[in-house]
Scaffold this motif. Structure first.
Motif, PDB file in Angstrom:
ATOM      1  N   ALA A  55       0.910   3.839   6.447  1.00 45.86           N
ATOM      2  CA  ALA A  55       0.716   2.190   6.480  1.00 45.86           C
ATOM      3  C   ALA A  55       0.293   1.973   7.914  1.00 45.86           C
ATOM      4  O   ALA A  55      -0.544   0.863   8.197  1.00 45.86           O
ATOM      5  CB  ALA A  55       1.761   1.509   5.829  1.00 45.86           C
ATOM      6  N   GLU A  56       1.186   2.373   9.029  1.00 45.86           N
ATOM      7  CA  GLU A  56       0.936   2.348  10.351  1.00 45.86           C
ATOM      8  C   GLU A  56      -0.568   2.598  10.688  1.00 45.86           C
ATOM      9  O   GLU A  56      -1.137   1.902  11.389  1.00 45.86           O
ATOM     10  CB  GLU A  56       2.027   3.073  11.092  1.00 45.86           C
ATOM     11  N   LEU A  57      -0.892   3.865  10.122  1.00 42.42           N
ATOM     12  CA  LEU A  57      -2.335   4.277  10.616  1.00 42.42           C
ATOM     13  C   LEU A  57      -3.375   3.547   9.963  1.00 42.42           C
ATOM     14  O   LEU A  57      -4.217   3.116  10.778  1.00 42.42           O
ATOM     15  CB  LEU A  57      -2.531   5.528   9.837  1.00 42.42           C
ATOM     16  N   LEU A  58      -3.085   2.922   8.805  1.00 38.21           N
ATOM     17  CA  LEU A  58      -4.087   1.980   7.981  1.00 38.21           C
ATOM     18  C   LEU A  58      -4.004   0.550   8.704  1.00 38.21           C
ATOM     19  O   LEU A  58      -5.219  -0.173   8.778  1.00 38.21           O
ATOM     20  CB  LEU A  58      -3.779   2.027   6.574  1.00 38.21           C
ATOM     21  N   VAL A  59      -3.063  -0.078   9.046  1.00 36.33           N
ATOM     22  CA  VAL A  59      -2.780  -1.090   9.592  1.00 36.33           C
ATOM     23  C   VAL A  59      -3.640  -1.052  10.985  1.00 36.33           C
ATOM     24  O   VAL A  59      -4.097  -2.185  11.391  1.00 36.33           O
ATOM     25  CB  VAL A  59      -1.526  -1.736   9.765  1.00 36.33           C
ATOM     26  N   GLY A  60      -3.277  -0.261  11.791  1.00 37.99           N
ATOM     27  CA  GLY A  60      -3.853   0.001  13.016  1.00 37.99           C
ATOM     28  C   GLY A  60      -5.283   0.210  12.980  1.00 37.99           C
ATOM     29  O   GLY A  60      -6.058  -0.311  13.679  1.00 37.99           O
ATOM     30  N   ASP A  61      -5.899   0.907  11.965  1.00 40.52           N
ATOM     31  CA  ASP A  61      -7.325   1.181  11.676  1.00 40.52           C
ATOM     32  C   ASP A  61      -7.932  -0.310  11.784  1.00 40.52           C
ATOM     33  O   ASP A  61      -9.098  -0.563  12.134  1.00 40.52           O
ATOM     34  CB  ASP A  61      -7.427   2.059  10.645  1.00 40.52           C
ATOM     35  N   LEU A  62      -7.286  -1.108  10.699  1.00 33.59           N
ATOM     36  CA  LEU A  62      -7.993  -2.494  10.504  1.00 33.59           C
ATOM     37  C   LEU A  62      -7.830  -3.344  11.857  1.00 33.59           C
ATOM     38  O   LEU A  62      -8.505  -4.166  11.683  1.00 33.59           O
ATOM     39  CB  LEU A  62      -7.212  -3.192   9.430  1.00 33.59           C
ATOM     40  N   ILE A 195       0.682   0.370  -1.442  1.00 34.89           N
ATOM     41  CA  ILE A 195       1.721   0.775  -0.559  1.00 34.89           C
ATOM     42  C   ILE A 195       2.779  -0.407  -0.623  1.00 34.89           C
ATOM     43  O   ILE A 195       3.921  -0.251  -0.841  1.00 34.89           O
ATOM     44  CB  ILE A 195       1.413   0.985   0.912  1.00 34.89           C
ATOM     45  N   ALA A 196       1.926  -1.511  -0.630  1.00 31.79           N
ATOM     46  CA  ALA A 196       2.964  -2.899  -0.544  1.00 31.79           C
ATOM     47  C   ALA A 196       3.678  -3.033  -1.771  1.00 31.79           C
ATOM     48  O   ALA A 196       4.724  -3.591  -1.755  1.00 31.79           O
ATOM     49  CB  ALA A 196       2.414  -3.982  -0.044  1.00 31.79           C
ATOM     50  N   SER A 197       2.950  -2.521  -2.939  1.00 34.70           N
ATOM     51  CA  SER A 197       3.665  -2.722  -4.346  1.00 34.70           C
ATOM     52  C   SER A 197       4.639  -1.997  -4.537  1.00 34.70           C
ATOM     53  O   SER A 197       5.712  -2.378  -5.483  1.00 34.70           O
ATOM     54  CB  SER A 197       2.465  -2.329  -5.400  1.00 34.70           C
ATOM     55  N   ILE A 198       4.962  -0.666  -3.705  1.00 34.23           N
ATOM     56  CA  ILE A 198       6.228   0.179  -3.957  1.00 34.23           C
ATOM     57  C   ILE A 198       7.019   0.254  -2.841  1.00 34.23           C
ATOM     58  O   ILE A 198       7.686   1.028  -2.701  1.00 34.23           O
ATOM     59  CB  ILE A 198       5.703   1.542  -4.260  1.00 34.23           C
ATOM     60  N   SER A 199       6.806  -0.693  -1.839  1.00 38.19           N
ATOM     61  CA  SER A 199       7.726  -0.857  -0.499  1.00 38.19           C
ATOM     62  C   SER A 199       8.687  -2.115  -0.749  1.00 38.19           C
ATOM     63  O   SER A 199       8.507  -2.909  -1.479  1.00 38.19           O
ATOM     64  CB  SER A 199       6.827  -1.159   0.798  1.00 38.19           C
ATOM     65  N   SER A 200       9.887  -1.679  -0.214  1.00 40.31           N
ATOM     66  CA  SER A 200      11.140  -2.656  -0.121  1.00 40.31           C
ATOM     67  C   SER A 200      10.326  -3.885   0.482  1.00 40.31           C
ATOM     68  O   SER A 200       9.527  -3.821   1.531  1.00 40.31           O
ATOM     69  CB  SER A 200      11.997  -2.209   0.452  1.00 40.31           C
ATOM     70  N   PRO A 201      10.910  -4.818   0.265  1.00 39.63           N
ATOM     71  CA  PRO A 201      10.798  -6.292   1.127  1.00 39.63           C
ATOM     72  C   PRO A 201      10.902  -5.953   2.793  1.00 39.63           C
ATOM     73  O   PRO A 201      10.167  -6.601   3.717  1.00 39.63           O
ATOM     74  CB  PRO A 201      11.724  -7.199   0.607  1.00 39.63           C
ATOM     75  N   GLU A 202      11.970  -5.204   2.946  1.00 43.46           N
ATOM     76  CA  GLU A 202      12.274  -5.094   4.322  1.00 43.46           C
ATOM     77  C   GLU A 202      10.862  -4.187   4.900  1.00 43.46           C
ATOM     78  O   GLU A 202      10.743  -4.720   6.177  1.00 43.46           O
ATOM     79  CB  GLU A 202      13.526  -4.174   4.590  1.00 43.46           C
ATOM     80  N   MET A 203      10.691  -3.199   4.216  1.00 50.63           N
ATOM     81  CA  MET A 203       9.396  -2.578   4.928  1.00 50.63           C
ATOM     82  C   MET A 203       8.123  -3.188   4.867  1.00 50.63           C
ATOM     83  O   MET A 203       7.491  -3.226   5.907  1.00 50.63           O
ATOM     84  CB  MET A 203       9.196  -0.971   4.004  1.00 50.63           C
ATOM     85  N   VAL A 204       7.931  -3.929   3.951  1.00 52.27           N
ATOM     86  CA  VAL A 204       6.676  -4.920   4.024  1.00 52.27           C
ATOM     87  C   VAL A 204       6.868  -5.694   5.100  1.00 52.27           C
ATOM     88  O   VAL A 204       5.829  -6.091   5.810  1.00 52.27           O
ATOM     89  CB  VAL A 204       6.699  -5.842   2.412  1.00 52.27           C
ATOM     90  N   ALA A 205       7.942  -6.225   5.536  1.00 49.63           N
ATOM     91  CA  ALA A 205       8.280  -7.182   6.588  1.00 49.63           C
ATOM     92  C   ALA A 205       8.051  -6.504   7.849  1.00 49.63           C
ATOM     93  O   ALA A 205       7.261  -6.831   8.790  1.00 49.63           O
ATOM     94  CB  ALA A 205       9.299  -8.058   6.708  1.00 49.63           C
ATOM     95  N   LEU A 207       6.245  -3.714   8.460  1.00 48.02           N
ATOM     96  CA  LEU A 207       4.909  -3.240   8.601  1.00 48.02           C
ATOM     97  C   LEU A 207       3.875  -4.202   8.703  1.00 48.02           C
ATOM     98  O   LEU A 207       2.592  -4.114   8.691  1.00 48.02           O
ATOM     99  CB  LEU A 207       4.508  -2.058   7.572  1.00 48.02           C
ATOM    100  N   GLU A 208       4.206  -5.524   8.376  1.00 52.68           N
ATOM    101  CA  GLU A 208       3.378  -6.654   8.531  1.00 52.68           C
ATOM    102  C   GLU A 208       2.316  -6.531   7.420  1.00 52.68           C
ATOM    103  O   GLU A 208       1.358  -6.674   7.433  1.00 52.68           O
ATOM    104  CB  GLU A 208       2.772  -6.823   9.728  1.00 52.68           C
ATOM    105  N   LEU A 209       3.029  -6.040   6.082  1.00 48.84           N
ATOM    106  CA  LEU A 209       1.950  -6.064   4.949  1.00 48.84           C
ATOM    107  C   LEU A 209       1.947  -7.135   3.853  1.00 48.84           C
ATOM    108  O   LEU A 209       1.501  -7.087   3.068  1.00 48.84           O
ATOM    109  CB  LEU A 209       2.329  -4.858   3.902  1.00 48.84           C
ATOM    110  N   GLY A 210       2.704  -8.416   4.364  1.00 51.58           N
ATOM    111  CA  GLY A 210       2.766  -9.521   3.584  1.00 51.58           C
ATOM    112  C   GLY A 210       1.611 -10.089   2.877  1.00 51.58           C
ATOM    113  O   GLY A 210       1.408 -10.445   1.881  1.00 51.58           O
ATOM    114  N   SER A 211       0.112  -9.742   3.652  1.00 50.17           N
ATOM    115  CA  SER A 211      -0.719 -10.336   3.122  1.00 50.17           C
ATOM    116  C   SER A 211      -1.437  -9.279   2.115  1.00 50.17           C
ATOM    117  O   SER A 211      -2.374  -9.743   1.409  1.00 50.17           O
ATOM    118  CB  SER A 211      -1.882 -10.359   4.383  1.00 50.17           C
ATOM    119  N   PHE A 212      -0.799  -8.249   1.999  1.00 49.54           N
ATOM    120  CA  PHE A 212      -1.150  -7.212   0.979  1.00 49.54           C
ATOM    121  C   PHE A 212      -0.572  -7.250  -0.378  1.00 49.54           C
ATOM    122  O   PHE A 212      -0.452  -6.439  -1.373  1.00 49.54           O
ATOM    123  CB  PHE A 212      -1.292  -5.846   1.473  1.00 49.54           C
ATOM    124  N   VAL A 213       0.656  -8.010  -0.407  1.00 51.21           N
ATOM    125  CA  VAL A 213       1.396  -8.208  -1.543  1.00 51.21           C
ATOM    126  C   VAL A 213       0.996  -9.027  -2.472  1.00 51.21           C
ATOM    127  O   VAL A 213       0.423 -10.293  -2.349  1.00 51.21           O
ATOM    128  CB  VAL A 213       2.801  -8.629  -1.225  1.00 51.21           C
TER     129      VAL A 213
END
Length: 253
Positions: A55-62, A195-205, A207-213
């Protein structure tokens, strides 16, 4: 005449031997099943860490968008464009595959079995997208390192450098890089949604994946205090840990 005592002794010995064989077989199966349950808990922990790395790789890539903009180099400035990716390991499914072939899997609650299948189906989809992204990267252009040095170009001192001033080979490599990144963006976003669909709410927050939930993700059906439909990796680990703790044999193995 047949010695009744000897016959009884032989029969008793045979029954004892048979009982010992059956008990050994039973205990061995119990040991294998408990070990398979512990192995999948370890696998869930490993996959959680690998998902974080991916997730860190993909977020950084975007977030690296500079190559999608017109290139303009300020006077006297040397610009380097790097696109070097170290892909993290794929997510593991070995322990889940082994668990499916043990009696322990059938003794899990039906809701937990269904959630495991759904969870590992998502893991498999993430792996396939990761492989697709890797093919796009290495088949198209590979690791990129482009250097633009105005001192090496035919421009007046003090002038900014635009793409029109760059050598044809550099312009071609920039175009290739743009095409590759655009092809990757859709794959990146699809992977991050999974990734967001199987990550805990803490990990989503974290990794800043809120927009992908997705808004309809994780309905509120539960088993005890644990959500089953839409369960994440950490919740599944907790569910399996609870099951292990309730097992009598797990205390001795």
């Amino acid at each position: 005449m047949v010695d009744t005592g000897a016959v009884i002794s032989v029969l008793a010995g045979g029954v004892t031997a048979l009982f010992a064989v059956l008990l050994t077989f039973y205990l061995r199966n119990q040991w294998r099943e408990i070990q398979s349950l512990r192995a999948i808990q370890t696998e869930l922990e490993q996959n959680t860490e690998r998902i974080r790395d991916l997730a860190e790789l993909l977020v950084g890539d975007l977030q690296r968008q500079q190559v999608d903009l017109p290139i303009e180099v300020p006077p006297g400035t040397r610009m380097e464009i790097r696109y070097v990716v170290s892909f993290p390991s794929g997510l593991s499914t070995t322990a889940f595959d082994q668990l499916k072939h043990t009696g322990m899997f059938l003794r899990l609650p039906a809701e937990t079995r269904r959630s495991l299948f759904e969870l590992y189906d998502t893991v498999d989809r993430i792996n396939r997208l990761r492989q697709h992204r890797e093919r796009i990267h290495f088949n198209d252009i590979g690791n990129v390192h482009i250097v633009i040095d105005p001192d090496e170009l035919d421009v007046e001192p003090g002038e900014s450098v635009s793409e029109a001033d760059l050598p044809a080979e550099t312009r071609r490599r920039l175009d290739d890089l743009r095409r590759m990144r655009r092809a990757m963006k859709g794959v990146n976003r699809s992977t991050l949604r999974l990734i967001a669909s199987i990550s805990s709410p803490e990990m989503v927050a974290d990794l800043e994946l809120g927009s992908f939930v997705e808004s309809d993700h994780r309905p509120e059906s539960r088993v005890g205090s644990k959500r089953v439909d839409g369960i994440d990796l950490q919740e599944m680990h907790a569910v399996l840990s609870d099951i292990e703790r309730t097992s009598l044999w797990a205390r001795f193995m």
